[in-house]
Design a protein around this motif. Structure first.
Motif, PDB file in Angstrom:
ATOM      1  N   SER A  91       0.828  -1.152   0.070  1.00 51.84           N
ATOM      2  CA  SER A  91      -0.099  -0.035  -0.103  1.00 51.84           C
ATOM      3  C   SER A  91       1.033   1.266   0.027  1.00 51.84           C
ATOM      4  O   SER A  91       2.001   1.219   0.648  1.00 51.84           O
ATOM      5  N   ILE A  92       0.426   2.346  -0.523  1.00 58.00           N
ATOM      6  CA  ILE A  92       0.915   3.592  -0.728  1.00 58.00           C
ATOM      7  C   ILE A  92       0.208   4.535  -0.023  1.00 58.00           C
ATOM      8  O   ILE A  92      -1.016   4.892  -0.310  1.00 58.00           O
ATOM      9  N   ILE A  93       0.741   5.277   1.080  1.00 55.07           N
ATOM     10  CA  ILE A  93       0.196   6.137   1.930  1.00 55.07           C
ATOM     11  C   ILE A  93       0.904   7.445   2.097  1.00 55.07           C
ATOM     12  O   ILE A  93       2.206   7.372   2.528  1.00 55.07           O
ATOM     13  N   THR A  94       0.413   8.737   1.326  1.00 50.66           N
ATOM     14  CA  THR A  94       1.320   9.957   1.510  1.00 50.66           C
ATOM     15  C   THR A  94       0.667  10.753   2.565  1.00 50.66           C
ATOM     16  O   THR A  94      -0.513  10.306   2.701  1.00 50.66           O
ATOM     17  N   SER A  95       1.252  11.485   3.368  1.00 52.43           N
ATOM     18  CA  SER A  95       0.813  12.241   4.349  1.00 52.43           C
ATOM     19  C   SER A  95      -0.045  11.448   5.467  1.00 52.43           C
ATOM     20  O   SER A  95      -1.187  11.875   5.584  1.00 52.43           O
ATOM     21  N   PRO A  96       0.569  10.718   6.054  1.00 51.98           N
ATOM     22  CA  PRO A  96      -0.027   9.685   6.889  1.00 51.98           C
ATOM     23  C   PRO A  96      -0.647  10.597   8.249  1.00 51.98           C
ATOM     24  O   PRO A  96      -1.762   9.977   8.811  1.00 51.98           O
ATOM     25  N   PHE A  97      -0.082  11.769   8.348  1.00 54.61           N
ATOM     26  CA  PHE A  97      -0.836  12.484   9.740  1.00 54.61           C
ATOM     27  C   PHE A  97      -2.185  13.009   9.267  1.00 54.61           C
ATOM     28  O   PHE A  97      -2.795  13.484  10.223  1.00 54.61           O
ATOM     29  N   ASP A  98      -2.640  12.920   7.997  1.00 50.58           N
ATOM     30  CA  ASP A  98      -4.091  13.409   7.725  1.00 50.58           C
ATOM     31  C   ASP A  98      -4.707  12.390   7.416  1.00 50.58           C
ATOM     32  O   ASP A  98      -5.951  12.249   6.737  1.00 50.58           O
ATOM     33  N   LEU A  99      -4.376  11.236   7.745  1.00 43.62           N
ATOM     34  CA  LEU A  99      -5.249   9.806   7.418  1.00 43.62           C
ATOM     35  C   LEU A  99      -5.946   9.296   8.908  1.00 43.62           C
ATOM     36  O   LEU A  99      -5.320   9.129   9.858  1.00 43.62           O
ATOM     37  N   GLU A 100      -7.255   8.865   8.567  1.00 43.35           N
ATOM     38  CA  GLU A 100      -7.799   8.173   9.808  1.00 43.35           C
ATOM     39  C   GLU A 100      -8.644   6.899   9.082  1.00 43.35           C
ATOM     40  O   GLU A 100      -9.413   7.070   8.126  1.00 43.35           O
ATOM     41  N   VAL A 101      -8.355   5.872   9.572  1.00 44.57           N
ATOM     42  CA  VAL A 101      -8.828   4.703   9.166  1.00 44.57           C
ATOM     43  C   VAL A 101      -9.938   4.113  10.364  1.00 44.57           C
ATOM     44  O   VAL A 101      -9.286   3.982  11.607  1.00 44.57           O
ATOM     45  N   GLY A 102     -11.199   3.627  10.101  1.00 41.49           N
ATOM     46  CA  GLY A 102     -12.056   3.255  11.118  1.00 41.49           C
ATOM     47  C   GLY A 102     -11.723   1.905  11.425  1.00 41.49           C
ATOM     48  O   GLY A 102     -10.591   1.121  11.384  1.00 41.49           O
ATOM     49  N   LYS A 103     -12.654   1.148  12.311  1.00 41.94           N
ATOM     50  CA  LYS A 103     -12.318  -0.156  12.790  1.00 41.94           C
ATOM     51  C   LYS A 103     -12.774  -1.081  11.823  1.00 41.94           C
ATOM     52  O   LYS A 103     -13.394  -1.145  10.810  1.00 41.94           O
ATOM     53  N   ASN A 104     -11.874  -2.168  11.536  1.00 42.80           N
ATOM     54  CA  ASN A 104     -12.079  -3.652  10.936  1.00 42.80           C
ATOM     55  C   ASN A 104     -12.151  -3.108   9.495  1.00 42.80           C
ATOM     56  O   ASN A 104     -12.748  -3.865   8.675  1.00 42.80           O
ATOM     57  N   CYS A 105     -10.998  -2.319   8.982  1.00 45.59           N
ATOM     58  CA  CYS A 105     -10.712  -2.003   7.497  1.00 45.59           C
ATOM     59  C   CYS A 105      -9.771  -2.487   6.952  1.00 45.59           C
ATOM     60  O   CYS A 105      -8.786  -3.047   7.935  1.00 45.59           O
ATOM     61  N   ILE A 106      -9.626  -2.910   5.673  1.00 44.85           N
ATOM     62  CA  ILE A 106      -8.795  -3.465   5.007  1.00 44.85           C
ATOM     63  C   ILE A 106      -8.135  -2.420   3.807  1.00 44.85           C
ATOM     64  O   ILE A 106      -9.134  -1.954   3.050  1.00 44.85           O
ATOM     65  N   VAL A 107      -6.815  -2.091   4.148  1.00 43.06           N
ATOM     66  CA  VAL A 107      -6.517  -1.181   2.969  1.00 43.06           C
ATOM     67  C   VAL A 107      -5.353  -1.939   2.003  1.00 43.06           C
ATOM     68  O   VAL A 107      -4.432  -2.172   2.794  1.00 43.06           O
ATOM     69  N   HIS A 108      -5.301  -1.950   0.828  1.00 42.98           N
ATOM     70  CA  HIS A 108      -4.610  -2.673  -0.308  1.00 42.98           C
ATOM     71  C   HIS A 108      -4.644  -1.665  -1.559  1.00 42.98           C
ATOM     72  O   HIS A 108      -4.852  -2.238  -2.328  1.00 42.98           O
ATOM     73  N   GLY A 109      -4.162  -0.531  -1.305  1.00 45.24           N
ATOM     74  CA  GLY A 109      -4.205   0.382  -2.388  1.00 45.24           C
ATOM     75  C   GLY A 109      -3.553   1.686  -2.027  1.00 45.24           C
ATOM     76  O   GLY A 109      -2.510   1.691  -1.263  1.00 45.24           O
ATOM     77  N   SER A 110      -3.917   2.701  -2.720  1.00 43.50           N
ATOM     78  CA  SER A 110      -2.900   4.078  -2.843  1.00 43.50           C
ATOM     79  C   SER A 110      -3.837   5.098  -1.924  1.00 43.50           C
ATOM     80  O   SER A 110      -5.059   5.346  -2.463  1.00 43.50           O
ATOM     81  N   LEU A 111      -3.374   5.749  -0.759  1.00 45.73           N
ATOM     82  CA  LEU A 111      -4.008   6.794  -0.469  1.00 45.73           C
ATOM     83  C   LEU A 111      -3.247   7.913  -0.383  1.00 45.73           C
ATOM     84  O   LEU A 111      -2.311   7.946   0.395  1.00 45.73           O
ATOM     85  N   LEU A 112      -3.392   8.918  -1.437  1.00 42.03           N
ATOM     86  CA  LEU A 112      -2.715  10.092  -1.359  1.00 42.03           C
ATOM     87  C   LEU A 112      -3.385  11.161  -0.732  1.00 42.03           C
ATOM     88  O   LEU A 112      -4.267  11.924  -1.410  1.00 42.03           O
TER      89      LEU A 112
END
Length: 66
Positions: A15-36
């Motif tokens: 997975s690609i995540i830019t600016s992780p300080f501006d990212l919130e992921v809820g409960k029981n999630c699966i991320v396998h992509g790009s979050l810009l």
């Protein structure tokens, strides 16, 4: 200061995540992509993002003529 990741959530390898300080992921999630996330991203609970999905946010003022 970093991303807020909910209980039971998984960020998959590759997975690609830019600016992780501006990212919130809820409960029981699966991320396998790009979050810009320059403009911030908030995912609710029970969200699944699969391979090749790209979510991109910007931080510019959308009302600006430029």
């Amino acid at each position: 200061m970093g991303a807020k990741i909910g209980l039971g959530s998984v960020i998959r390898r590759g997975s690609i995540i830019t600016s992780p300080f501006d990212l919130e992921v809820g409960k029981n999630c699966i991320v396998h992509g790009s979050l810009l996330s320059r403009g911030g991203i908030k995912l609710g609970d029970y969200v699944e993002l699969v391979q090749n999905v790209v979510i991109s946010t910007q931080s510019h003022d959308i009302r600006s003529p430029i």
